[in-house]
Scaffold this active site. Structure first.
Site, PDB file in Angstrom:
ATOM      1  N   ASN A 179       0.845  -1.190   0.000  1.00 19.10           N
ATOM      2  CA  ASN A 179       0.000   0.000   0.000  1.00 19.10           C
ATOM      3  C   ASN A 179       0.878   1.235   0.000  1.00 19.10           C
ATOM      4  O   ASN A 179       2.080   1.153   0.255  1.00 19.10           O
ATOM      5  CB  ASN A 179      -0.864   0.055   1.272  1.00 19.10           C
ATOM      6  CG  ASN A 179      -1.654  -1.211   1.487  1.00 19.10           C
ATOM      7  OD1 ASN A 179      -2.294  -1.725   0.577  1.00 19.10           O
ATOM      8  ND2 ASN A 179      -1.604  -1.737   2.694  1.00 19.10           N
ATOM      9  N   HIS A 238      -0.302  15.561  12.305  1.00 18.04           N
ATOM     10  CA  HIS A 238      -1.009  15.677  13.583  1.00 18.04           C
ATOM     11  C   HIS A 238      -2.391  15.040  13.520  1.00 18.04           C
ATOM     12  O   HIS A 238      -3.394  15.707  13.282  1.00 18.04           O
ATOM     13  CB  HIS A 238      -1.080  17.147  14.011  1.00 18.04           C
ATOM     14  CG  HIS A 238       0.287  17.747  14.171  1.00 18.04           C
ATOM     15  ND1 HIS A 238       1.008  17.640  15.334  1.00 18.04           N
ATOM     16  CD2 HIS A 238       1.082  18.380  13.282  1.00 18.04           C
ATOM     17  CE1 HIS A 238       2.180  18.212  15.170  1.00 18.04           C
ATOM     18  NE2 HIS A 238       2.258  18.672  13.936  1.00 18.04           N
ATOM     19  N   HIS A 258       6.940  22.418  16.436  1.00 18.76           N
ATOM     20  CA  HIS A 258       5.521  22.643  16.087  1.00 18.76           C
ATOM     21  C   HIS A 258       5.033  24.015  16.585  1.00 18.76           C
ATOM     22  O   HIS A 258       4.223  24.656  15.928  1.00 18.76           O
ATOM     23  CB  HIS A 258       4.694  21.517  16.720  1.00 18.76           C
ATOM     24  CG  HIS A 258       3.261  21.450  16.314  1.00 18.76           C
ATOM     25  ND1 HIS A 258       2.801  21.794  15.060  1.00 18.76           N
ATOM     26  CD2 HIS A 258       2.158  21.057  17.010  1.00 18.76           C
ATOM     27  CE1 HIS A 258       1.492  21.610  15.001  1.00 18.76           C
ATOM     28  NE2 HIS A 258       1.070  21.184  16.172  1.00 18.76           N
TER      29      HIS A 258
HETATM   30 ZN   LIG Z   1      -0.216  17.568  17.432  1.00 19.61          ZN
END
Ligand SMILES: [Zn+2]
Length: 268
Positions: A75, A82, A92
């Site tokens: 696949n 996130h 982040h």
């Molecule tokens: Zn996150």
């Protein structure tokens, strides 16, 4: 050698041998811990992502017996960083801090502590875990170990699979963000865990370390400034003791990633 020195000489000879005998021989120690618990939700089309992040896509490329007679399956997948059980890397929410591939392995493996805050979260779906909650845990279980990985059990895992119950809204897209309701960690407690307890990482069983209504994501900022990563949508917390276990949270090693799919396990 005098009579008085003889016992000491004997001790010096036998002590290392005794120490060796106290440890079980290598073969008697299990190579894998007795109990291992998976703290990870499986990734599939139903996996809950942040409302603006799309979902998990799995495309089947092959599945069947080939012309040459052997079975072959493969696949490809596409995913936002996130969603599902995932890592938030410090980059982040804080420029210049660790990306997913830069977090030292030692920070992702460590002694775990499980803080159960289900009662408060059942009363208030926007509850933020406070310093007092962790102090109450310490009053029962002793001070958090230095370098702990702290896991917060809000009870939200029981809502997993029901987007509206888990996120506070079934909407997707930017309109959904103002409708989010779920518990998180209070920024003051995030700062306290960093400063006063030197934690390695913090995880919880909700979509975000900041509670649903957060607009400034201060707990993210506070943890990530200190290069302390977060684990979100953690599963299986019901199976953990409060203390006395080890956590290993190993994300996909995305170069420059702001997070990513995480396989998190615990053992004792
Ligand atoms: Zn996150």
């Amino acid at each position: 050698m005098t009579r008085t020195l003889l016992p000491f000489a004997l001790f010096a000879v036998t002590a290392p041998w005794l120490a060796c005998q106290a440890r079980p021989p290598e073969a008697a120690r299990p190579a894998v811990p007795e109990t291992i618990v998976d703290l990870t939700h499986a990734f599939d089309a139903e996996t809950i992502y942040w409302p603006t992040a799309g979902g998990f896509e799995l495309e089947q490329l092959a599945h069947g017996v080939t012309e040459r007679g052997f079975f072959y399956a493969a696949n490809r997948f596409c995913t936002a960083e996130h969603g599902g059980t995932h890592l938030d890397a410090p980059i982040h929410f804080f420029e210049g801090r660790h990306a997913a591939d830069e977090i030292p392995l030692r920070q992702l493996i460590g002694r775990g502590a499980l803080v159960d805050v289900r009662e408060a979260c059942a009363r208030d779906p926007d509850y933020r875990v406070r310093v007092e909650d962790i102090e109450a845990w310490e009053a029962v279980h002793g001070r958090l170990p230095e370098d702990a990985i702290v896991l917060l059990r809000t009870g939200w895992e029981e809502r997993w699979g029901d987007r509206a119950a888990y996120l506070g809204t079934a909407l997707t897209g930017p309109e959904a963000v103002g409708e989010l309701h779920f518990p998180g960690l209070h920024p003051d407690a995030a700062g306290w865990l960093v400063r006063e307890r030197g934690v390695k990482a913090v995880g919880l069983d909700t979509p975000s370390i900041d509670h649903g209504p957060s607009e400034l994501f201060e707990s993210h900022v506070t943890l990530f400034e200190a290069n302390v990563p977060a684990f979100e949508n953690v599963a299986g917390l019901a199976e953990l003791p409060a203390t006395g276990f080890v956590v290993a949270a190993l994300p996909m090693k995305i170069r420059g990633g702001t997070g990513g799919p995480l396989r998190i396990v615990a053992w004792w």
